[in-house]
Motif scaffolding. Structure first.
Motif, PDB file in Angstrom:
ATOM      1  N   GLU A   2     -29.712  24.936  20.047  1.00  0.00           N
ATOM      2  CA  GLU A   2     -28.417  24.261  19.885  1.00  0.00           C
ATOM      3  C   GLU A   2     -27.858  23.872  21.249  1.00  0.00           C
TER       4      GLU A   2
ATOM      5  N   GLN B 265     -22.869  23.276  19.752  1.00  0.00           N
ATOM      6  CA  GLN B 265     -23.476  23.990  18.612  1.00  0.00           C
ATOM      7  C   GLN B 265     -24.130  23.057  17.600  1.00  0.00           C
TER       8      GLN B 265
ATOM      9  N   LEU C 263     -27.271  21.769  15.951  1.00  0.00           N
ATOM     10  CA  LEU C 263     -28.540  22.468  15.752  1.00  0.00           C
ATOM     11  C   LEU C 263     -29.728  21.513  15.799  1.00  0.00           C
TER      12      LEU C 263
END
Length: 407
Positions: free
Chosen positions: A100, A104, A106
């Motif tokens: 990530e 954040q 992914l």
């Protein structure tokens, strides 16, 4: 240059577990660029750097190719052209092959999040079978996450079986093996680690002495679970439930090895298994170069655990001999760990997990009584040298006789 958080930190955040260690991968950078920004190089095998402020590890994205036997038999290639996906595919499990960015977002090319939700430990690619250490790692993850319902994917277990049969496990160094074994034994369900190793055939390669216990019966009166291997798993489970240290858990795993040597015609009895097992415990200790404290406790528990169970019946002289063997005067903690291992052994039996173990307090009391015998009065009587030792022994025996009568 792009920086991504990878591996366990991503996995544990998605699982809602505390994140302890953070690994970072740097894509599109050279060694020279890292050094120019103040990163400090570590190791010589591949380009890993320490952050100038946080001290965390940052590795350049890399690929790897099998070039020899064992865990170290790989050549690595790191360059700015290596993509994040190429770096992630060389990892062991899909749940460890996610990344990530700082927002954040992914990156999950191998469906690790899906396997997290399905509670499956699955290999990322066929290259999994090139690294024998991964057999131990997957078994360790199985022990860590068993409580969350994780199991090993059948196709991954099959690759682990192939690795176990290939002879590659023998190429692992004692140090690398012990690092994985010791970490696995300290997980919440260490018995799962041993069970998974057995399921894929690795246990009979790494610890044939433990593998040999499965299928060996014990007297049902004392062992309702009957099977010695299942008993060993239960003892290990109890040691984790009672949060015992590594020394105790290692001793619990090895305490009954002698039962694997009992001739079939003598089953289910195992006369003198405590003594026949010592050479096996010593062999396993040496194979993995276990730390000295683990080695010593395993041998002492193997030799004396039935003394612990029969503590209330022991003669005062036998009790004194037991205390002397553990050097309870200078090493009280080791005797405390012996008592703990004996209690785990007593509780690691089907239906008897909650039973009391009065032997524990009795042994602690005996050790206290022996330690409290004063040396000074004997010195004042003129005893010295070997005579002092004998006089001290007589006084301790007298104290233990009195303790036994009043217990």
């Amino acid at each position: 240059m792009q920086i991504f958080k990878v591996g366990g930190a991503v996995r544990d955040r998605l699982l809602g577990k505390p994140v302890t260690d953070i690994d970072w991968v740097v894509v599109g950078a050279t060694t020279e660029e890292m050094l120019a920004q103040g990163y400090r190089p570590v190791g010589s095998d591949f380009p890993v750097f320490l952050h100038p402020k946080s001290g965390e590890e940052y590795a350049l994205a890399r690929t790897e190719r099998k070039s020899g036997r064992g865990y170290g038999g790989f050549t690595f290639h790191a360059s700015p052209e290596v993509t994040l996906e190429e770096d992630l595919i060389r990892r062991d499990l899909t749940i460890n092959a996610m990344a990530e960015d700082d927002q954040q977002n992914l990156t999950d090319p191998y469906h690790g999040q899906r396997d997290l939700e399905a509670r499956i430990l699955r290999h990322v690619s066929p290259a999994f079978a090139e690294d024998p250490l991964r057999v131990l790692r997957v078994a360790r993850f199985a022990a860590r996450y068993a409580g969350l319902g994780f199991t090993v994917a059948p196709e991954t277990l099959e690759l682990m079986r192939q690795l176990s049969e290939s002879g590659e496990l023998e190429a692992l160094t004692a140090e690398r093996s012990w690092k994985e074994i010791s970490r696995a034994l300290l997980e919440d369900q260490p018995q799962v680690f041993i069970q998974v190793l057995r399921d894929c055939g690795a246990l009979k390669v790494l610890m044939p002495e433990v593998d040999a216990l499965f299928g060996v019966p014990q007297p049902e009166a004392h062992h309702p679970e009957i099977d010695t291997g299942l008993h060993t798993l239960s003892v290990l489970e109890q040691s984790a439930l009672h949060q015992q240290p590594l020394t105790v858990r290692w001793a619990c795993l090895l305490h009954d090895l002698g039962k694997g040597l009992t001739p079939e015609e003598e089953w289910p009895r195992h006369i003198a298994h405590e003594h026949t097992g010592l050479k096996l415990i010593k062999a396993v200790n040496e194979r993995f170069k276990a730390p000295k404290d683990c080695q010593e406790l395993a041998l002492l528990v193997g030799k004396y655990h039935t003394h612990g169970h029969r503590a209330l019946e022991l003669k005062a002289s036998t009790l004194l001999e037991l205390l002397q063997s553990f050097d309870v005067y200078r090493r009280p903690q080791r005797f405390e760990e012996f008592i703990a291992a004996c209690e785990m052994d007593a509780r690691g039996r089907k239906g008897l997990e909650q039973r009391s173990y009065p032997q524990a307090d009795y042994l602690r009391g005996a050790a206290k009584v022996a330690r409290e015998v004063a040396v000074q009065p004997l010195l004042e009587k003129g005893f010295k040298g070997p005579e002092l030792g004998e006089a001290l022994k007589r006084e301790r025996l007298k104290a233990l006789k009195s303790y036994k009568e009043n217990a």
